[in-house]
Enzyme design. Structure first.
Site, PDB file in Angstrom:
ATOM      1  N   ASP A   9       0.818  -1.081  -0.106  1.00  0.00           N
ATOM      2  CA  ASP A   9       0.106   0.208  -0.015  1.00  0.00           C
ATOM      3  C   ASP A   9       0.964   1.339   0.140  1.00  0.00           C
ATOM      4  O   ASP A   9       0.538   2.200   0.843  1.00  0.00           O
ATOM      5  CB  ASP A   9      -0.840   0.067   1.166  1.00  0.00           C
ATOM      6  CG  ASP A   9      -1.952  -1.164   1.238  1.00  0.00           C
ATOM      7  OD1 ASP A   9      -1.736  -2.046   0.557  1.00  0.00           O
ATOM      8  OD2 ASP A   9      -2.838  -1.308   2.395  1.00  0.00           O
ATOM      9  N   ASP A  49      -4.458  -0.650  -1.448  1.00  0.00           N
ATOM     10  CA  ASP A  49      -5.874  -0.485  -0.674  1.00  0.00           C
ATOM     11  C   ASP A  49      -6.694   0.217  -1.629  1.00  0.00           C
ATOM     12  O   ASP A  49      -6.485   1.284  -2.380  1.00  0.00           O
ATOM     13  CB  ASP A  49      -5.621   0.513   0.436  1.00  0.00           C
ATOM     14  CG  ASP A  49      -6.167   0.190   1.681  1.00  0.00           C
ATOM     15  OD1 ASP A  49      -6.676  -1.112   1.919  1.00  0.00           O
ATOM     16  OD2 ASP A  49      -6.529   0.907   2.665  1.00  0.00           O
ATOM     17  N   HIS A  68     -10.210   6.897   2.939  1.00  0.00           N
ATOM     18  CA  HIS A  68      -8.927   6.618   2.399  1.00  0.00           C
ATOM     19  C   HIS A  68      -8.894   5.987   1.379  1.00  0.00           C
ATOM     20  O   HIS A  68      -9.518   4.942   1.300  1.00  0.00           O
ATOM     21  CB  HIS A  68      -7.800   6.478   3.464  1.00  0.00           C
ATOM     22  CG  HIS A  68      -7.968   4.968   3.828  1.00  0.00           C
ATOM     23  ND1 HIS A  68      -9.015   4.812   4.957  1.00  0.00           N
ATOM     24  CD2 HIS A  68      -7.477   3.786   3.550  1.00  0.00           C
ATOM     25  CE1 HIS A  68      -9.051   3.607   5.185  1.00  0.00           C
ATOM     26  NE2 HIS A  68      -8.137   2.898   4.239  1.00  0.00           N
ATOM     27  N   LYS A  92      -7.243  -4.681  -2.739  1.00  0.00           N
ATOM     28  CA  LYS A  92      -7.809  -5.393  -1.670  1.00  0.00           C
ATOM     29  C   LYS A  92      -8.717  -4.163  -0.837  1.00  0.00           C
ATOM     30  O   LYS A  92      -8.449  -3.210  -1.307  1.00  0.00           O
ATOM     31  CB  LYS A  92      -6.659  -5.833  -0.699  1.00  0.00           C
ATOM     32  CG  LYS A  92      -5.962  -4.792  -0.150  1.00  0.00           C
ATOM     33  CD  LYS A  92      -4.920  -5.429   0.755  1.00  0.00           C
ATOM     34  CE  LYS A  92      -3.947  -4.213   1.135  1.00  0.00           C
ATOM     35  NZ  LYS A  92      -4.563  -3.163   1.948  1.00  0.00           N
ATOM     36  N   CYS A 140      -1.510  -2.833   7.560  1.00  0.00           N
ATOM     37  CA  CYS A 140      -1.352  -3.816   6.441  1.00  0.00           C
ATOM     38  C   CYS A 140      -0.365  -4.803   6.136  1.00  0.00           C
ATOM     39  O   CYS A 140      -0.147  -5.770   5.703  1.00  0.00           O
ATOM     40  CB  CYS A 140      -1.854  -3.102   5.188  1.00  0.00           C
ATOM     41  SG  CYS A 140      -3.538  -2.733   5.229  1.00  0.00           S
TER      42      CYS A 140
END
Ligand code: VGL
Ligand code: ZN
Length: 189
Positions: A9, A49, A68, A92, A140
């Site tokens: 990410d 993300d 976000h 994801k 993450c």
């Protein structure tokens, strides 16, 4: 033994100034680029993300996060200083009804290659050791490292290549301790 690197990410919303900016996040860029430059044959994987606007992951629907990395917004873009030329991208966090998708192993290829998961591609590429960097250490990165270990990969956490959200002070260090306890090796370069 094939070594690959996973960039977790590295998106604008997680860098300082972003919706969920991580302190000192810019510091991850140089060590991650250096690792890729020094390992020119290593496969590169990146998770993204990639949330719908109205997801349970966000406060407005009971989650703990401000909005976000909403799909298609500038905050969801990768940091342009990070060398993504070799990266395969896995999305994801796309299910609006599920506050999940913390792990890169929940990700599926963002291109039209038939919903291949990160795990499918790691196996296909013969990767046995995964170097992990990105944002954020305590969410993450940790979830991805734990899944990688569970799937039997040797995991090297590139310490200069990660930074933490630290909702509580020390969360990042605690996360690193958990990853080490689970079998990850911390490397400094
Ligand atoms: C992340 C919080 C919410 C992460 C993603 O990439 O670590 N953290 N969504
Ligand atoms: Zn998220």
């Amino acid at each position: 033994m094939t070594v690959g690197i996973l960039l977790v990410d590295p998106q604008l919303d997680f860098f300082p100034g972003g919706a969920l900016g991580v302190d000192d996040g810019f510091a991850i860029v140089a060590p991650l680029n250096a690792w890729m430059r020094l390992n020119p044959l290593a496969p590169v994987y990146a998770s993204r993300d990639w949330h719908p606007a109205g997801t349970r992951h966000f406060k407005a629907r009971g989650g703990i996060w401000p909005p976000h990395c909403v799909q298609g917004t500038s905050g969801a873009e990768f940091h342009s200083d990070l060398d993504m030329t070799r990266a395969r991208i896995y999305d994801k966090g796309t299910n609006p009804e599920d506050d999940g998708g913390y792990s890169a192993f929940d990700g599926v290829r963002s291109d039209a290659s038939g919903a291949r998961t990160l795990l499918d591609d790691l196996k296909h590429d013969g990767v046995t050791t995964l170097v992990v960097g990105g944002l954020a250490t305590d969410y993450c990165v940790k979830a991805s490292v734990m899944d990688a270990l569970k799937h039997g990969f040797t995991v090297q956490l590139l310490r200069p290549g990660v930074r933490a959200v630290n909702l509580q002070p020390g969360d990042g260090d605690t996360a690193i301790a958990h990853m080490v306890q689970a079998g990850a090796v911390v490397v400094d370069a």
